[in-house]
Motif scaffolding. Structure first.
Motif, mmCIF file in Angstrom:
data_model
loop_
_atom_site.group_PDB
_atom_site.id
_atom_site.type_symbol
_atom_site.label_atom_id
_atom_site.label_comp_id
_atom_site.label_asym_id
_atom_site.label_seq_id
_atom_site.Cartn_x
_atom_site.Cartn_y
_atom_site.Cartn_z
ATOM 1 N N PRO A 8 -6.110 -8.981 -0.262
ATOM 2 C CA PRO A 8 -5.265 -8.731 -1.431
ATOM 3 C C PRO A 8 -3.805 -8.926 -1.037
ATOM 4 O O PRO A 8 -3.341 -8.347 -0.055
ATOM 5 C CB PRO A 8 -5.547 -7.258 -1.782
ATOM 6 N N ALA A 9 -3.127 -9.779 -1.762
ATOM 7 C CA ALA A 9 -1.741 -10.103 -1.385
ATOM 8 C C ALA A 9 -0.911 -10.351 -2.632
ATOM 9 O O ALA A 9 -0.065 -11.238 -2.660
ATOM 10 C CB ALA A 9 -1.736 -11.342 -0.479
ATOM 11 N N TYR A 12 4.188 -6.681 -4.988
ATOM 12 C CA TYR A 12 5.565 -7.176 -5.048
ATOM 13 C C TYR A 12 6.337 -6.958 -3.747
ATOM 14 O O TYR A 12 7.348 -7.589 -3.507
ATOM 15 C CB TYR A 12 6.325 -6.475 -6.171
ATOM 16 N N THR A 14 8.115 -4.290 -2.855
ATOM 17 C CA THR A 14 9.456 -3.830 -3.249
ATOM 18 C C THR A 14 10.190 -3.087 -2.132
ATOM 19 O O THR A 14 11.418 -3.090 -2.097
ATOM 20 C CB THR A 14 9.367 -2.884 -4.467
ATOM 21 N N ARG A 15 9.410 -2.492 -1.200
ATOM 22 C CA ARG A 15 10.085 -1.760 -0.119
ATOM 23 C C ARG A 15 10.815 -2.703 0.816
ATOM 24 O O ARG A 15 11.629 -2.268 1.620
ATOM 25 C CB ARG A 15 9.061 -0.926 0.683
ATOM 26 N N LYS A 25 5.634 -10.911 1.002
ATOM 27 C CA LYS A 25 5.698 -9.954 2.113
ATOM 28 C C LYS A 25 4.769 -10.383 3.245
ATOM 29 O O LYS A 25 5.088 -10.225 4.429
ATOM 30 C CB LYS A 25 5.278 -8.573 1.583
ATOM 31 N N GLU A 26 3.619 -10.940 2.880
ATOM 32 C CA GLU A 26 2.603 -11.320 3.879
ATOM 33 C C GLU A 26 3.090 -12.441 4.801
ATOM 34 O O GLU A 26 2.496 -12.698 5.835
ATOM 35 C CB GLU A 26 1.317 -11.775 3.167
ATOM 36 N N GLN A 102 -4.232 -12.407 -9.253
ATOM 37 C CA GLN A 102 -4.221 -11.164 -10.030
ATOM 38 C C GLN A 102 -3.051 -11.298 -10.996
ATOM 39 O O GLN A 102 -1.899 -11.429 -10.561
ATOM 40 C CB GLN A 102 -4.022 -9.974 -9.088
ATOM 41 N N MET A 105 -0.259 -6.523 -11.746
ATOM 42 C CA MET A 105 -0.439 -5.682 -10.561
ATOM 43 C C MET A 105 -0.901 -4.289 -10.998
ATOM 44 O O MET A 105 -0.095 -3.397 -11.206
ATOM 45 C CB MET A 105 0.859 -5.561 -9.753
ATOM 46 N N LYS A 106 -2.223 -4.156 -11.140
ATOM 47 C CA LYS A 106 -2.764 -2.891 -11.636
ATOM 48 C C LYS A 106 -3.345 -2.044 -10.521
ATOM 49 O O LYS A 106 -4.151 -1.160 -10.775
ATOM 50 C CB LYS A 106 -3.838 -3.174 -12.678
ATOM 51 N N GLY A 107 -3.029 -2.379 -9.280
ATOM 52 C CA GLY A 107 -3.489 -1.562 -8.159
ATOM 53 C C GLY A 107 -4.497 -2.283 -7.276
ATOM 54 O O GLY A 107 -5.050 -3.320 -7.649
ATOM 55 N N LEU A 108 -4.730 -1.692 -6.088
ATOM 56 C CA LEU A 108 -5.604 -2.329 -5.099
ATOM 57 C C LEU A 108 -7.043 -2.458 -5.600
ATOM 58 O O LEU A 108 -7.696 -3.480 -5.371
ATOM 59 C CB LEU A 108 -5.553 -1.532 -3.779
ATOM 60 N N ALA A 111 -7.116 -5.362 -7.766
ATOM 61 C CA ALA A 111 -6.982 -6.600 -6.975
ATOM 62 C C ALA A 111 -8.331 -6.970 -6.366
ATOM 63 O O ALA A 111 -8.734 -8.139 -6.368
ATOM 64 C CB ALA A 111 -5.927 -6.413 -5.878
ATOM 65 N N ASP A 130 -0.517 -6.234 5.561
ATOM 66 C CA ASP A 130 0.719 -5.494 5.876
ATOM 67 C C ASP A 130 0.436 -4.270 6.755
ATOM 68 O O ASP A 130 1.359 -3.691 7.313
ATOM 69 C CB ASP A 130 1.530 -5.130 4.629
#
Ligand code: UTP
Length: 273
Positions: A8-9, A12, A14-15, A25-26, A102, A105-108, A111, A130
């Motif tokens: 799952p990638a 966003y 955001t951190r 991020k990946e 996906q 973005m409704k959660g893992l 995903a 990550d």
């Protein structure tokens, strides 16, 4: 045999803004290799041959990374830089890569459900790239596949976290059936420390049996308003055995600055100094 693994990638990241504004991020490098490549290499070490990415908008660089770059390869052919591409070439040779998107973005959990089209009706792995994992001996995912071969059930990787940090993780409760291996009786996503039954936190490595998909479909949004995979696995554990495994090795949360710097220092010290 476990052949398939989902990555799952779609998040966003955001951190990690602004680095992740236009770059997934990946694809952040740990020294000179992107996070996602470490994850795929860990999967290959465990015997995975079919890799599925659940990606999203702005993630095209991941597809390009796991593809041949003719112009670049032609440019460096025969030079002393050619060896720098040997690892990624090996990865590309050993696996097939499939992609699905996906849309929201409704959660893992959502995903992973989106990835059903890539894995079909068989057990599969899930690696969150990550969460960078390292072990001097067998990789963390390989350790889990060995357990799966024996138990043929869903398995989550866990580690002990400081008691005041349980609200960042899915937390597991269960009976220890052998050293470091727990039969799950309950799971709670992001409990406040006063409500956490243990400090055993789920990290980004899972093996799931395919009945998980129909369970996810029945779920309502949980913590943070997202469809949580923890809720689905907890539901699964009510009807069949689910294991939580305290893996051997180290994990760095590369979605956080501290974890990312920690992983970078670790890899540099181990392999490049
Ligand atoms: P995170 O909770 O780290 O979210 O997701 P994120 O969006 O990547 O990062 P922050 O919190 O905004 O900085 C854990 C993993 O689940 C994936 C992410 O890509 C990451 O690998 N994920 C999460 C999805 O693919 N889809 C989602 O809807 C949520």
């Amino acid at each position: 045999m476990l052949k398939k693994c989902l990555f799952p990638a779609a998040g966003y990241g955001t951190r990690f803004l602004p680095a992740t504004k236009a770059m997934p991020k990946e694809m952040l490098p740990i020294v000179n290799k992107p996070l996602i490549q470490y994850g795929v290499e860990e999967a290959i070490e465990a015997g995975i041959t079919e890799v599925g990415f659940v990606s999203g908008r702005g993630k095209r660089a991941i597809e390009d990374h796991f593809d041949i770059s003719y112009e670049l390869e032609h440019q460096i052919a025969g030079s002393d830089k050619e060896c720098l591409l040997s690892d990624i070439r090996d990865v590309i040779d050993q696996c097939t890569f499939s992609y699905t998107r996906q849309l929201e973005m409704k959660g893992l959990g959502h995903a992973i459900l989106t990835g059903e089209t890539l894995v079909g009706n068989e057990p599969f792995g899930v690696i969150l790239a990550d969460d960078f994992c390292a072990n001097s001996d067998s990789g963390v995912f390989k350790q889990m596949v060995e357990l799966f071969t024996e138990y043929q059930c869903s398995i989550v990787a866990i580690e002990e976290v400081p008691a005041d940090q349980t609200d960042k993780y899915g937390i597991v409760e269960g009976k220890e059936i052998q050293e470091g291996l727990f039969k799950v009786s309950n799971m709670i996503e992001k409990p406040a420390p006063e409500f956490a039954p243990t400090n055993l936190a789920i990290i980004g490595r899972y093996i799931l049996t395919p009945d998980i998909f129909s369970i996810i479909r029945t779920l309502n949004p949980g913590a943070n308003g997202e469809i949580q995979i923890t809720d689905a696995i907890c539901e699964q554990a009510k009807n069949r055995m689910v294991l939580a495994y305290k893996f051997k090795g180290r994990r760095f949360d590369c979605g956080s600055l501290e974890g990312y710097v920690g992983a970078t220092n670790y890899v540099y010290d181990e392999y490049h100094r």
